[in-house]
Design a protein around this motif. Structure first.
Motif, short mmCIF file in Angstrom:
data_model
loop_
_atom_site.label_atom_id
_atom_site.label_comp_id
_atom_site.label_asym_id
_atom_site.label_seq_id
_atom_site.Cartn_x
_atom_site.Cartn_y
_atom_site.Cartn_z
N ARG A 378 -29.03 49.89 -9.10
CA ARG A 378 -29.96 48.82 -9.43
C ARG A 378 -29.36 47.89 -10.49
O ARG A 378 -29.50 46.66 -10.39
CB ARG A 378 -31.28 49.40 -9.94
N ARG A 493 -30.16 46.70 -0.52
CA ARG A 493 -31.31 46.26 -1.31
C ARG A 493 -31.99 47.47 -1.92
O ARG A 493 -31.73 48.61 -1.53
CB ARG A 493 -32.31 45.48 -0.45
N ARG A 495 -35.31 49.61 -2.13
CA ARG A 495 -36.43 49.83 -1.23
C ARG A 495 -37.73 49.37 -1.88
O ARG A 495 -38.02 49.71 -3.02
CB ARG A 495 -36.55 51.31 -0.85
N ARG A 496 -38.52 48.62 -1.15
CA ARG A 496 -39.81 48.17 -1.65
C ARG A 496 -40.83 49.30 -1.51
O ARG A 496 -40.93 49.94 -0.48
CB ARG A 496 -40.29 46.94 -0.87
N ARG A 497 -41.57 49.55 -2.55
CA ARG A 497 -42.59 50.59 -2.53
C ARG A 497 -43.97 49.96 -2.32
O ARG A 497 -44.28 48.90 -2.87
CB ARG A 497 -42.61 51.35 -3.86
N HIS A 499 -45.33 48.58 0.34
CA HIS A 499 -45.39 47.35 1.10
C HIS A 499 -45.25 47.70 2.58
O HIS A 499 -44.27 48.27 3.01
CB HIS A 499 -44.27 46.39 0.69
N GLU A 502 -44.68 52.60 4.59
CA GLU A 502 -43.60 53.19 3.81
C GLU A 502 -43.23 54.55 4.41
O GLU A 502 -44.02 55.17 5.11
CB GLU A 502 -44.03 53.37 2.35
N PRO A 540 -36.66 43.25 6.11
CA PRO A 540 -36.64 42.39 4.95
C PRO A 540 -35.62 41.28 5.10
O PRO A 540 -34.55 41.48 5.68
CB PRO A 540 -36.22 43.33 3.82
N GLU A 544 -35.38 38.55 0.18
CA GLU A 544 -36.79 38.86 -0.03
C GLU A 544 -37.03 39.59 -1.33
O GLU A 544 -38.01 39.34 -2.02
CB GLU A 544 -37.29 39.73 1.13
N ILE A 545 -36.14 40.48 -1.72
CA ILE A 545 -36.42 41.34 -2.86
C ILE A 545 -35.19 41.47 -3.73
O ILE A 545 -34.38 42.37 -3.55
CB ILE A 545 -36.92 42.72 -2.39
N ALA A 550 -37.14 44.58 -8.52
CA ALA A 550 -37.66 45.78 -7.86
C ALA A 550 -37.32 47.02 -8.65
O ALA A 550 -36.80 47.97 -8.14
CB ALA A 550 -37.09 45.89 -6.45
#
Length: 551
Positions: A378, A493, A495-497, A499, A502, A540, A544-545, A550
């Motif tokens: 990250r 990327r 990971r989006r939590r 959204h 999941e 994604p 996007e993120i 994030a």
């Protein structure tokens, strides 16, 4: 004044870095240092600085570089204790104390260590050789190589380094420290598959660690590679070692009582540390350990070493294009270092030693955490976003800030930055110098060696990680799907939590991309868990993120 060639070119005046200017000036100094105290012909210098066609103004440019070097080094003829750049027909001669050049100190230490190995003094040999190898701060003259100056001497130095590593491993194995050197041996042997002495040392270390099957597998893997690539069989020594392993030959057994490990200080000790009560200092430097398991005393009168598992982030930064003046480059490097420090601190890491345009950080120091690898990746994402997304600050399209706070602004430098990022997780030795209890250690060992190689292969603008890092961070980081690439896994990327749909069980997730969707297969998390399940997520967009949003 000290001169460092075993890594990016560096000159220190009483410990303070001396600015060296452009590539012609640095290249001339480096070539004169390679042939220190010897006359180097002007024609030879011109050929070294301009490997292709020599421009008409080359001789004048060299003369200007020599004049600037004399001013930089304060080289007044007859001055004592300093380098002196003399005009000596048919060229120039740099008169310098051999103890001031790390390359010359390395050569002398290696000769002394090899003599100790030949004499059977393995404890002394291991100490001397580890000191010698500790002088290396990275690939020799890495900054000049990056600028296109690649000289034959660099290959010879690398061979000398590998020979010294083999001698060090021989001495450590003779002292019964197979557990302590196994990680380093595996990394070096994997990087140098044609060096059969390393392969034999790896086989012996594995066997002594009770891993006979892996020792035999290492032999068979090396034999297949030799036969298929070169049409050769392993040497007689290697075949004899395989038979001895199969027969459990007593000659392969380690010494009955492994000696105390003393890892001597690697680079320049400066001041003192105090040893806590009960610490076996014995007037010598370093690391107290039994049976290869090391623990670092909190303070010692000499440099100390800690052996532990960390996640290491290396970032190589350079401005795109050519013609940047030295002050612009220095300003860009200072700004880049500030960005790296901010993001490393924001994600709970520790800034490590910087060498020229290469910055490093480690996660897992002073305390090891389960999410060290994920935080390292990250942080790498956040650095990349700020380096490459100029003009995109926290108010831009970054999205909401995470728990660690808003991301910092993008760089304001003179132009786009060329960035290469590598993240490696593994065992490493952390060197703590005297008087540096509150500063970051220098990193050496398996993780550092693998990070060197991965950074050299990492494409610009991407975050590449090793297999160990990928496995440790996959619940939090998405990676490009496919067979393991030779230049490391590409981290895509965070990971989006919360959204969309999941993954129900994060461990062991497999990501696949379809038309407009991401499909993820998850494995059961433990006893009683259900069969593999598939869940669909919206695919994604790459923008996007951003990673820094994030957390």
């Amino acid at each position: 004044m000290d001169f460092h060639l075993l890594g990016p070119l560096e000159v220190l005046d009483d410990g303070v870095p001396v600015p060296l200017g452009g590539v012609i000036k640095r290249g001339a100094l480096a070539h004169l240092l390679i042939h220190a105290n010897s006359v180097v012909a002007t024609s030879r210098l011109l050929a070294a600085l301009w490997p292709g066609d020599t421009p008409l103004t080359a001789r004048k440019m060299l003369q200007n570089a020599v004049r600037d070097l004399r001013r930089t080094l304060s080289c007044e003829p007859g001055s004592e204790g300093r380098a002196t750049l003399l005009t000596d027909a048919p060229g120039y001669r740099l008169r310098v104390d051999p103890d001031a050049v790390d390359l010359l100190r390395f050569r002398r230490a290696v000769e002394r260590g090899q003599a100790e190995v030949a004499a059977g003094s393995h404890e002394s040999a291991a100490r001397v050789l580890r000191e010698a190898l500790g002088l290396w701060r990275g690939p020799a003259l890495a900054d000049l190589v990056e600028d296109g100056l690649v000289w034959p001497e660099l290959t010879a130095w690398e061979n000398s380094r590998l020979n010294a590593q083999e001698d060090l491993f021989e001495a450590e194995l003779a002292c019964g420290r197979h557990h302590a050197v196994l990680g380093e041996l595996q990394a070096v042997a994997a990087a140098e598959p044609t060096r059969e002495r390393l392969s034999c040392q790896l086989m012996l270390a594995l066997y002594r660690c009770g891993r006979q099957t892996e020792a035999l597998a290492a032999y068979r893997h090396r034999r297949v590679e030799l036969v298929e690539r070169y049409g050769l069989e392993p040497t007689r020594e290697m075949q004899k070692l395989e038979r001895a392993i199969l027969a459990h030959d007593p000659e392969l057994d380690p010494p009955s009582r492994p000696a105390l490990v003393d890892v001597t200080p690697l680079p320049r000790p400066d001041t003192a540390r105090e040893a806590p009560a009960g610490t076996p200092a014995q007037g010598r430097a370093g690391l107290a350990a039994v049976g290869g398991r090391a623990t670092r005393p909190r303070r010692l009168s000499e440099s100390t070493v800690e052996h532990k598992r960390i996640s290491l982030v290396w970032v190589r930064h350079a401005l795109e294009g050519h013609g940047h003046d030295p002050s612009t480059v220095q300003d860009a490097l200072r700004e880049a270092e500030g960005v790296v420090r901010e993001e490393v601190a924001r994600f709970g890491g520790t800034m490590a030693h910087a060498a020229g345009p290469v910055f490093s950080a480690l996660f897992g120091h002073p305390e090891t955490c389960e999410d060290d690898a994920a935080r390292a990746v990250r942080a790498a994402f956040a650095m990349r976003d700020r380096f490459t997304g100029r003009g995109t600050g926290p108010a831009g399209p970054a999205g909401p800030a995470g728990p660690a706070g808003p991301a910092g602004p993008a760089l304001r430098g003179p132009g786009p930055a060329c960035l290469h990022v590598a993240v490696v997780t593994g065992d490493a030795y952390l060197l703590f110098r005297p008087g540096e209890a509150d500063t970051a250690p220098r990193v050496m060992g398996e993780a550092a060696d693998r990070c060197f190689r991965l950074l050299a292969l990492a494409p610009r603008g991407q975050v590449r990680v090793c297999e160990v890092t990928r496995r440790a961070s996959e619940p939090d980081i998405a990676y490009r799907v496919g067979p393991e690439p030779p230049d490391g896994w590409e981290a895509v990327r965070v990971r989006r939590r919360g959204h969309g749909m999941e993954v129900r069980q994060g461990h062991g997730a497999e990501v696949r991309h379809g038309h407009g969707a991401e499909v993820r297969r998850t494995a059961g998390a433990g006893p009683g868990a259900g069969p593999r399940e598939w869940a669909a997520l919206p695919a994604p967009d790459p923008e996007e993120i951003p990673a820094h949003a994030a957390l």
